[in-house]
Design an enzyme around this catalytic site. Structure first.
Site, short mmCIF file in Angstrom:
data_model
loop_
_atom_site.label_atom_id
_atom_site.label_comp_id
_atom_site.label_asym_id
_atom_site.label_seq_id
_atom_site.Cartn_x
_atom_site.Cartn_y
_atom_site.Cartn_z
N LYS A 193 -8.65 6.15 6.20
CA LYS A 193 -7.48 5.39 5.71
C LYS A 193 -7.91 4.27 4.78
O LYS A 193 -8.76 3.44 5.15
CB LYS A 193 -6.73 4.76 6.89
CG LYS A 193 -5.75 5.71 7.54
CD LYS A 193 -4.92 4.92 8.56
CE LYS A 193 -3.95 5.79 9.29
NZ LYS A 193 -3.27 5.02 10.35
N ASP A 238 0.87 -1.16 0.00
CA ASP A 238 0.00 0.00 0.00
C ASP A 238 0.93 1.23 0.00
O ASP A 238 2.11 1.12 0.33
CB ASP A 238 -0.88 -0.05 1.26
CG ASP A 238 -1.68 1.21 1.45
OD1 ASP A 238 -2.34 1.63 0.48
OD2 ASP A 238 -1.65 1.79 2.56
N LEU A 239 0.40 2.39 -0.36
CA LEU A 239 1.25 3.60 -0.42
C LEU A 239 1.13 4.45 0.84
O LEU A 239 2.06 4.55 1.64
CB LEU A 239 0.86 4.43 -1.66
CG LEU A 239 1.60 5.76 -1.82
CD1 LEU A 239 3.08 5.55 -2.08
CD2 LEU A 239 0.98 6.58 -2.95
N ASP A 240 -0.07 5.06 1.00
CA ASP A 240 -0.27 6.02 2.09
C ASP A 240 -0.21 5.30 3.43
O ASP A 240 -0.99 4.39 3.69
CB ASP A 240 -1.64 6.71 1.94
CG ASP A 240 -1.73 7.53 0.64
OD1 ASP A 240 -0.76 8.23 0.33
OD2 ASP A 240 -2.76 7.46 -0.04
N SER A 293 -2.47 0.65 -4.45
CA SER A 293 -2.99 1.79 -3.70
C SER A 293 -4.34 2.26 -4.21
O SER A 293 -4.60 2.21 -5.41
CB SER A 293 -2.00 2.96 -3.80
OG SER A 293 -2.55 4.15 -3.30
N ALA A 294 -5.17 2.76 -3.29
CA ALA A 294 -6.47 3.34 -3.67
C ALA A 294 -6.30 4.74 -4.26
O ALA A 294 -7.22 5.30 -4.85
CB ALA A 294 -7.36 3.43 -2.44
N LYS A 307 -10.92 -1.15 -1.71
CA LYS A 307 -10.65 -2.02 -0.56
C LYS A 307 -11.83 -1.87 0.40
O LYS A 307 -12.33 -0.75 0.55
CB LYS A 307 -9.35 -1.57 0.14
CG LYS A 307 -8.11 -1.64 -0.76
CD LYS A 307 -6.91 -0.98 -0.08
CE LYS A 307 -5.71 -0.92 -1.03
NZ LYS A 307 -4.55 -0.21 -0.48
N THR A 362 1.25 10.35 3.90
CA THR A 362 0.48 11.41 3.26
C THR A 362 -0.80 11.74 4.03
O THR A 362 -1.50 12.69 3.66
CB THR A 362 0.11 10.99 1.82
OG1 THR A 362 -0.28 9.63 1.87
CG2 THR A 362 1.26 11.17 0.87
N GLU A 408 0.12 -3.36 4.62
CA GLU A 408 -1.04 -2.48 4.72
C GLU A 408 -1.13 -1.79 6.08
O GLU A 408 -0.84 -2.41 7.10
CB GLU A 408 -2.32 -3.30 4.54
CG GLU A 408 -3.00 -3.15 3.22
CD GLU A 408 -3.53 -1.75 2.91
OE1 GLU A 408 -3.63 -0.92 3.83
OE2 GLU A 408 -3.86 -1.51 1.76
N ASP A 409 -1.59 -0.54 6.09
CA ASP A 409 -1.81 0.14 7.37
C ASP A 409 -3.30 0.33 7.69
O ASP A 409 -3.63 0.82 8.76
CB ASP A 409 -1.13 1.52 7.38
CG ASP A 409 -1.85 2.51 6.48
OD1 ASP A 409 -2.20 2.13 5.34
OD2 ASP A 409 -2.07 3.65 6.91
C1 BG6 Z 1 -5.63 5.97 0.18
C2 BG6 Z 1 -5.70 6.81 1.44
O1 BG6 Z 1 -4.35 5.47 0.03
O2 BG6 Z 1 -5.98 6.76 -0.95
C3 BG6 Z 1 -7.08 7.44 1.55
O3 BG6 Z 1 -5.46 6.00 2.57
C4 BG6 Z 1 -7.41 8.23 0.29
O4 BG6 Z 1 -7.13 8.27 2.69
C5 BG6 Z 1 -7.28 7.32 -0.92
O5 BG6 Z 1 -8.72 8.77 0.35
C6 BG6 Z 1 -7.57 8.03 -2.24
O6 BG6 Z 1 -6.56 8.98 -2.49
P1 BG6 Z 1 -6.57 10.06 -3.65
O7 BG6 Z 1 -5.13 10.52 -3.71
O8 BG6 Z 1 -7.00 9.37 -4.91
O9 BG6 Z 1 -7.53 11.12 -3.26
MG MG Z 2 -2.70 3.13 3.59
#
Ligand code: BG6
Ligand code: MG
Length: 220
Positions: free
Chosen positions: A46, A10-12, A115-116, A146, A18, A170-171
């Site tokens: 998250k 996962d990224l964030d 990542s989402a 997710k 972020t 994953e967090d």
């Molecule tokens: C996830 C974050 O990685 O990405 C969420 O944990 C965030 O908080 C989601 O809403 C979508 O991110 P973005 O950058 O497409 O607005």
């Molecule tokens: Mg995350």
């Protein structure tokens, strides 16, 4: 038994923190709409997509908006968020992330991002870590959020490996559930009491090495 074929990150909250930028941008939006937004509420976002995050926030503020207004609000928030992530530097990579990615690749284990976020590409580029991923699957490439496993299954597919030979990092609770639903082992980054569905929970990636991953992978 075959060894670990790939690790999917996962990224964030796993590679970079972020959440602080998401918080600032959502808070600014909520305040402009006339209500408050707390860090505890931010925690609940998250792993959740931008559209779903906005729906939750509007609900907390007791507001209803048309689809067109929602689109405008999500765009407004994202413009502020993108302004902030454009100033990110390699110092913002979380402890142990770069070292683990390098050691996995040196050991012949493939790496993917799952990542989402629709902003994953620019973030990876800004922190200078994009070349350490064989494959990047982000929010632009999936239709189900997710805890649906789509993002991780697409990662495994793009790498040409079976889901069962992957370990996910994953967090978020929704992310841990997505990995399990995809038939993958999962390492939670954060608190044990929150991420109890993960196979292993650590505070950060500094605590992880290939020996620990191999033991986890071989455990029933
Ligand atoms: C996830 C974050 O990685 O990405 C969420 O944990 C965030 O908080 C989601 O809403 C979508 O991110 P973005 O950058 O497409 O607005
Ligand atoms: Mg995350």
């Amino acid at each position: 038994m075959q060894g670990i074929a790939a690790c999917i990150f996962d990224l964030d909250g796993v590679i970079v923190d972020t959440a602080v930028y998401h918080f600032k941008a959502w808070k600014r939006l909520a305040n402009e709409l006339g209500f408050s937004f707390t860090e505890a509420q931010n925690e609940k976002l998250k792993g959740i997509s931008r559209v779903q995050s906005l729906e939750l926030i509007l609900g907390w503020g007791g507001m209803e908006k048309s689809p067109a207004e929602q689109h405008e609000l999500a765009t407004r928030k994202n413009d502020w968020y993108v302004d902030m992530v454009h100033h990110m530097t390699p110092d913002e990579i979380l402890p142990g992330a770069k070292e683990l990615l390098e050691s996995l690749r040196a050991a012949g284990i493939k790496t993917a991002l799952g990542s989402a976020s629709k902003n994953a590409g620019v973030i990876l580029e800004k922190v200078g870590i994009l070349p350490l991923f064989d494959v990047v699957i982000d929010g632009n490439m999936v239709s189900a959020s997710k805890p649906d496993p789509e993002v991780f299954l697409k990662g495994a597919e793009a790498l040409g490996v079976s889901p069962a030979s992957c370990i996910v990092f994953e967090d978020a609770i929704a992310g841990v559930q997505a990995a399990k639903a995809g038939g993958m082992k999962v390492v939670g980054i954060g608190e044990k009491k929150v991420l109890h569905e993960a196979d292993l929970v650590v505070e950060n990636l500094q605590e992880i090495d290939i020996r620990i991953l191999t033991n986890l992978y071989n455990a029933k």
